[in-house]
Motif scaffolding. Sequence first.
Motif, PDB file in Angstrom:
ATOM      1  N   GLU A  46      -2.831 -19.800   0.466  1.00  0.00           N
ATOM      2  CA  GLU A  46      -2.482 -19.694  -0.962  1.00  0.00           C
ATOM      3  C   GLU A  46      -2.101 -18.269  -1.323  1.00  0.00           C
ATOM      4  O   GLU A  46      -1.153 -18.041  -2.072  1.00  0.00           O
ATOM      5  N   TYR A  47      -2.838 -17.288  -0.782  1.00  0.00           N
ATOM      6  CA  TYR A  47      -2.514 -15.895  -1.040  1.00  0.00           C
ATOM      7  C   TYR A  47      -1.130 -15.568  -0.480  1.00  0.00           C
ATOM      8  O   TYR A  47      -0.321 -14.912  -1.129  1.00  0.00           O
ATOM      9  N   ALA A  48      -0.853 -16.058   0.732  1.00  0.00           N
ATOM     10  CA  ALA A  48       0.441 -15.802   1.366  1.00  0.00           C
ATOM     11  C   ALA A  48       1.585 -16.413   0.565  1.00  0.00           C
ATOM     12  O   ALA A  48       2.663 -15.828   0.475  1.00  0.00           O
ATOM     13  N   ASN A  49       1.359 -17.574  -0.026  1.00  0.00           N
ATOM     14  CA  ASN A  49       2.404 -18.212  -0.836  1.00  0.00           C
ATOM     15  C   ASN A  49       2.703 -17.409  -2.092  1.00  0.00           C
ATOM     16  O   ASN A  49       3.820 -17.408  -2.594  1.00  0.00           O
ATOM     17  N   GLN A  50       1.702 -16.710  -2.616  1.00  0.00           N
ATOM     18  CA  GLN A  50       1.886 -15.918  -3.838  1.00  0.00           C
ATOM     19  C   GLN A  50       2.332 -14.485  -3.542  1.00  0.00           C
ATOM     20  O   GLN A  50       2.846 -13.807  -4.421  1.00  0.00           O
ATOM     21  N   HIS A  51       2.110 -14.013  -2.309  1.00  0.00           N
ATOM     22  CA  HIS A  51       2.436 -12.642  -1.927  1.00  0.00           C
ATOM     23  C   HIS A  51       3.172 -12.683  -0.585  1.00  0.00           C
ATOM     24  O   HIS A  51       2.532 -12.693   0.463  1.00  0.00           O
ATOM     25  N   PRO A  52       4.513 -12.692  -0.591  1.00  0.00           N
ATOM     26  CA  PRO A  52       5.261 -12.775   0.663  1.00  0.00           C
ATOM     27  C   PRO A  52       4.868 -11.662   1.634  1.00  0.00           C
ATOM     28  O   PRO A  52       4.685 -10.520   1.241  1.00  0.00           O
ATOM     29  N   GLY A  53       4.698 -12.046   2.894  1.00  0.00           N
ATOM     30  CA  GLY A  53       4.317 -11.081   3.916  1.00  0.00           C
ATOM     31  C   GLY A  53       4.112 -11.785   5.231  1.00  0.00           C
ATOM     32  O   GLY A  53       4.692 -12.834   5.487  1.00  0.00           O
ATOM     33  N   VAL A  54       3.234 -11.218   6.062  1.00  0.00           N
ATOM     34  CA  VAL A  54       3.005 -11.762   7.398  1.00  0.00           C
ATOM     35  C   VAL A  54       1.554 -11.533   7.804  1.00  0.00           C
ATOM     36  O   VAL A  54       0.965 -10.514   7.476  1.00  0.00           O
ATOM     37  N   PHE A  55       0.979 -12.533   8.495  1.00  0.00           N
ATOM     38  CA  PHE A  55      -0.348 -12.371   9.063  1.00  0.00           C
ATOM     39  C   PHE A  55      -0.230 -11.567  10.346  1.00  0.00           C
ATOM     40  O   PHE A  55       0.633 -11.822  11.179  1.00  0.00           O
ATOM     41  N   VAL A  56      -1.110 -10.584  10.527  1.00  0.00           N
ATOM     42  CA  VAL A  56      -1.173  -9.770  11.739  1.00  0.00           C
ATOM     43  C   VAL A  56      -2.626  -9.816  12.202  1.00  0.00           C
ATOM     44  O   VAL A  56      -3.478  -9.148  11.625  1.00  0.00           O
ATOM     45  N   GLY A  57      -2.894 -10.633  13.205  1.00  0.00           N
ATOM     46  CA  GLY A  57      -4.276 -10.819  13.634  1.00  0.00           C
ATOM     47  C   GLY A  57      -5.080 -11.453  12.511  1.00  0.00           C
ATOM     48  O   GLY A  57      -4.703 -12.490  11.980  1.00  0.00           O
ATOM     49  N   ASN A  58      -6.164 -10.806  12.122  1.00  0.00           N
ATOM     50  CA  ASN A  58      -7.000 -11.294  11.024  1.00  0.00           C
ATOM     51  C   ASN A  58      -6.633 -10.650   9.693  1.00  0.00           C
ATOM     52  O   ASN A  58      -7.377 -10.771   8.716  1.00  0.00           O
ATOM     53  N   CYS A  59      -5.534  -9.939   9.641  1.00  0.00           N
ATOM     54  CA  CYS A  59      -5.126  -9.223   8.423  1.00  0.00           C
ATOM     55  C   CYS A  59      -3.818  -9.793   7.894  1.00  0.00           C
ATOM     56  O   CYS A  59      -3.092 -10.482   8.587  1.00  0.00           O
TER      57      CYS A  59
END
Length: 62
Positions: free
Chosen positions: A17-30
């Motif tokens: 949900e956070y990713a849908n509201q804030h475009p970006g990329v997961f890097v490991g656990n971050c």
Amino acid sequence: MPEDALPYINLHKAGLEYANQHPGVFVGNCYAAYTDFTVCLYNGTTLPEDSDWSIKVKTGCP
């Protein structure tokens, strides 16, 4: 958020949900969010002003 609430939260769903509201990329656990903020530190000819955080490397051939 209180730490005692963490066992009751679906962290995978919250992250998506956070990713849908804030475009970006997961890097490991971050998660790294994309921003419009850009800074040009070196344009190929002029070095930026010296500050207490800069690192200077002298290069050359003897």
